[in-house]
Design a protein around this motif. Sequence first.
Motif, PDB file in Angstrom:
ATOM      1  N   HIS A  13       1.063  -1.466   0.124  1.00 33.27           N
ATOM      2  CA  HIS A  13       0.021   0.104  -0.610  1.00 33.27           C
ATOM      3  C   HIS A  13       0.955   0.937   0.285  1.00 33.27           C
ATOM      4  N   HIS A  15       1.802   5.346  -1.226  1.00 26.50           N
ATOM      5  CA  HIS A  15       1.308   6.455  -2.097  1.00 26.50           C
ATOM      6  C   HIS A  15       2.960   7.145  -2.873  1.00 26.50           C
ATOM      7  N   MET A  39      -1.069   3.248  -5.387  1.00 30.90           N
ATOM      8  CA  MET A  39      -2.135   3.602  -4.917  1.00 30.90           C
ATOM      9  C   MET A  39      -2.483   4.474  -6.051  1.00 30.90           C
ATOM     10  N   HIS A 174      -4.761  -0.694   5.829  1.00 28.96           N
ATOM     11  CA  HIS A 174      -4.083   0.007   6.720  1.00 28.96           C
ATOM     12  C   HIS A 174      -5.671   0.108   7.509  1.00 28.96           C
ATOM     13  N   ASP A 247       1.250   2.600   3.902  1.00 23.37           N
ATOM     14  CA  ASP A 247       0.830   3.495   3.466  1.00 23.37           C
ATOM     15  C   ASP A 247       1.256   4.900   3.890  1.00 23.37           C
TER      16      ASP A 247
HETATM   17 ZN   LIG Z   1      -3.028   5.037   1.280  1.00 22.05          ZN
END
Ligand SMILES: [Zn+2]
Length: 343
Positions: A13, A15, A39, A174, A247
């Motif tokens: 996960h 970004h 993502m 998450h 994340d």
């Molecule tokens: Zn995220």
Amino acid sequence: MHTLTLIRPDDWHLHLRDGDALAAVLPDTCRQMGRAIIMPNLKPPVTTTEQAAAYRARILAARPAGSAFEPLMTLYLTDRTSADEIRRAKASGFVHGVKLYPAGATTNSDAGVTSIDKAMPALEAMAEVGLPLLVHGEVTDPAIDIFDREAVFIEQVFEPLIARLPGLKVVFEHITTRQAAEYVAAAPANVGATITAHHLLMNRNALFVGGVRPHHFCLPVLKRETHREALVKAATSGSPKFFLGTDSAPHARHAKESACGCAGMYTAHAAIELYAEAFEAAGALDRLEAFASLNGPAFYGLPANADTVTLVREDWTVEPVLPFGDTELVPLRAGETVRWKLV
Ligand SMILES: [Zn+2]
Ligand SMILES: NC(=O)N[C@@H](CC(=O)O)C(=O)O
Ligand SMILES: [Zn+2]
């Protein structure tokens, strides 16, 4: 000196943003991870296989020379995503999941799903072709307390969805609560979850230590200590359902240090080291490799990475700021110590 060698981890996960921001943050992930689930919450979001192909090409082009890092692309599910688009995504070979953002739940989620019914044709096609659904699991009802939005999502959305499409692979992204950890642990094998390093290391007090701390604000927001303990228990349990997903969500410093600061922490600069701290604190360093390097690939039907990384037990100080395009970002632990170091 204490060292730890692991099969190279993956980040399930992540970004990466786009343009100059992408170029600034990507080397951190390439240094650590073999692959990452990317993502799709760009502006505008990545909603088609064609857009995912173009984004993938931009990521590949931004890799440091010699890097073998592989981006695993995702599509952003909307009320209008068609079953045909899902079949194209699966056939591409480079799209590995479809992301469900409840409309308005988090950063760049305006185009997200307004009701599961509207997304049903796409979801049915995903179950049919075997493309996992990745879920930001929070309800958006402003009447629900922000600390309860994940637990309420389980009852209102997650359970009915799993009951309706029992063949769909689903990743609860998450997770931040005891309820989500227990729900996933007890769910069938087609349900997994990612856990961030920051939710393993911090509780909601970290939002207010000595004053309001915008760099500790993310979504889902940090929860109380009992929830953090439940996440540590899940991550270190040895269950194959839980795997690493940072994340890591970079935002410019000025966008976070603001009257209405953005949600997201940047952790890619020290990702595996931060997880090692959390596992060491739990006396479970022997469980880190399964969580970081084996459970994720097994869930996604991919082989584990062929090479290894080595960490040493050595204190180092994180830079106070990192370059971020024409601006800068503040990484987690800025100016503070991290206790493990990637060699
Ligand atoms: Zn995220
Ligand atoms: N986690 C966050 O707080 N922010 C993420 C979005 C998300 O994963 O919800 C972002 O893109 O900034
Ligand atoms: Zn999210």
